[in-house]
Design an enzyme around this catalytic site. Structure first.
Site, PDB file in Angstrom:
ATOM      1  N   GLU A 249      15.309  11.812  56.122  1.00  0.00           N
ATOM      2  CA  GLU A 249      15.479  10.422  55.672  1.00  0.00           C
ATOM      3  C   GLU A 249      16.583  10.453  54.644  1.00  0.00           C
ATOM      4  OE1 GLU A 249      15.709   7.559  53.313  1.00  0.00           O
ATOM      5  OE2 GLU A 249      13.703   8.103  52.596  1.00  0.00           O
ATOM      6  N   CYS A 284      17.907   4.712  48.484  1.00  0.00           N
ATOM      7  CA  CYS A 284      18.653   5.011  49.706  1.00  0.00           C
ATOM      8  C   CYS A 284      18.880   3.763  50.546  1.00  0.00           C
ATOM      9  CB  CYS A 284      17.925   6.081  50.517  1.00  0.00           C
ATOM     10  SG  CYS A 284      16.244   5.623  50.991  1.00  0.00           S
TER      11      CYS A 284
END
Length: 480
Positions: A249, A284
């Site tokens: 991820e 993110c």
């Protein structure tokens, strides 16, 4: 505070430690062990023992353990939120939100532990095999290495590790060196809730000291990593020799598209919350590029700057603080360097654009930006919002899709037809309509395409990814 190996709190074999400091004040919070390869070897040996213990632990017991952890996290919610705020620097309101999400994820995974099921296969679908019965079962992989980042340490730990436990794996966790304390407390709670000691290892230290055995050791079956692309490539190369399972991820340059028929106030609020204040932009899936229809550009900018002026920057422990410090002085330096370089290349700063003290950065809005500027080209990990006007939405979509990333995106429009017309054309892992792309409740699949990641995480997907399917075929003729 010590790290966890074999169910015990231990120091590093070398006796070395390093300091955990408050990003807002610089005050010392604690010292933790500086683990090295010797400690990694011990953790792996413990996990090897734990692999069989966890495999034999019935699903209902794994479920009970995770539920007990969730209950304790709710009970100790404020204590853990305050610790997270001190070591991480997010505002206390944001840390409370993170701890609520963490407890909820443990509860959700406790339920999923009892849902891990295979399937029955109709063998009479194949001529001549009518006498056979076939079904599948799901089994744990064995040992999972989890590598957790600094920005949302408790929540991102909870997106991975309870899922691995629910699937029956033993886990080794490399904690973020900047802020490992809250997650260590969660590890303590997991052991107190009945998790077998060899089922959980938690290491504190720096990547350069730990070597590569957490990735390359033959007994490690999977690596689940949240972090940057450069580190992911290194891990992928190390894991490739033994064809290990990986889940990445990673980051991105997530775009928001504001169409001409959008609610301007709602879109501006989403930039503030989804980019400038939450995590001080160190997320993110934060909004990192804002494409605005040229027709509404000026009223959008006016509204955004008005809202940015109202943001309160200050001590993260303050109940009315909107944004705290970045995680380190180096992080603030890097953000300022990227903003300064963009301005030197022709960008205009409408507000912000300056460091405040060592680790704070003023929420910043940039216009007149171009694709070759760092503010658009790179993943700026801080409270910086570059605004890009567009006339042709299809051209804007092509520009967004041309980046090497594809994590999340969002689109604002009062027309569901227009919104979905954009959403279906964006090459990303997820699109939020009329909300910031920084959205991850746990039950929705989350993961990027291209260089934003491999695989997806969710309550269901994580448990499946951390287990494997075995087919069982019963030949009734042979049994007589």
């Amino acid at each position: 505070m010590q790290m966890i190996i074999g169910g015990h709190f231990v120091d590093a074999r070398s006796g070395q430690t390093f300091e955990i400091t408050n990003p807002a004040t610089g005050d010392l919070i604690a010292k933790v062990p500086r683990a090295n390869t010797d400690d990694v070897a011990l953790a792996i040996q413990s996990a090897i023992r734990g692999r069989d213990v966890m495999r034999d632990l019935p699903a209902h017991k794994r479920s009970d353990i995770l539920r007990k952890v969730a209950d304790t996290l709710y009970t100790r919610h404020e204590e853990l939120s305050q610790l997270l705020c001190r070591e991480n620097g997010k505002t206390i309101r944001q840390c409370r939100g993170e701890m609520t999400a963490t407890a909820r994820l443990f509860m959700d995974f406790s339920e999923e532990a009892k849902r891990l099921r295979g399937q029955s296969i109709p063998m009479d679908a194949v001529a001549g095999l009518e006498h056979m019965i076939a079904y599948t079962i799901r089994q744990p992989l064995g040992i999972v290495t989890g590598i957790v980042p600094f920005n949302y340490p408790a929540e991102l730990f909870a997106h991975k590790i309870p899922g691995a436990i629910a699937a029956g794996n033993a886990v080794i966790v490399k904690l973020p060196e900047q802020c490992p304390l809250t997650v260590l407390k969660i590890g303590e709670i997991m052991l107190q809730s009945g998790l077998p000691g060899d089922g959980l290892q938690m290491l504190t230290g720096f990547p350069q000291d730990l070597g590569d055995q957490l990735i390359t050791h033959p007994e490690v079956a999977m690596i689940s990593f949240t972090g940057g692309v450069v580190a992911a490539r290194i891990i992928a190369r190390q894991a490739a020799d033994l064809l290990k399972r990986t889940a990445f991820e990673l980051g991105g340059v997530d775009a928001m598209i504001v169409l001409a028929d959008a609610d301007i106030d709602a879109a501006a609020t989403a930039v503030v919350q989804g980019r400038l204040t939450n995590g001080a932009g160190q997320i993110c899936c934060a909004v990192k590029q804002v494409y605005v229809a040229e027709r509404i550009l000026q009223p959008f900018l006016d509204k955004l700057v008005e809202k940015v002026k109202a943001i309160k920057l200050g001590s993260p422990t303050g109940e009315d603080t909107d944004i705290g410090p970045l995680i380190s002085e180096q992080a603030a330096e890097r953000v300022h360097r990227e903003v300064t370089r963009s301005i030197e290349m022709g960008a205009k700063c409408l507000i912000g654009g300056q460091r405040i003290g060592k680790q704070f950065y003023a929420p910043t809005v940039l216009v007149d930006v171009s694709e070759d500027m760092p503010c658009l080209r790179d993943e700026v990990f801080g409270p910086v919002a570059p605004i890009v006007p567009f006339r042709d939405v299809h051209a804007a979509i092509r520009t967004i899709n041309a980046t090497p990333y594809g994590l999340q995106a969002s689109v604002f429009s009062e027309s569901i037809h227009n919104a979905l017309g954009v959403a279906h054309r964006l090459e990303v892992g997820g699109v939020v309509v009329n909300g910031a792309g920084a959205f991850r409740p746990g039950n929705v699949p989350f993961g990027g395409v291209n260089q934003s990641g491999i695989g997806v995480e969710s309550i269901t997907d994580t448990v499946r990814e951390m287990s494997h399917e075995t087919a069982i075929v019963l030949n009734q003729k042979a049994l007589g």
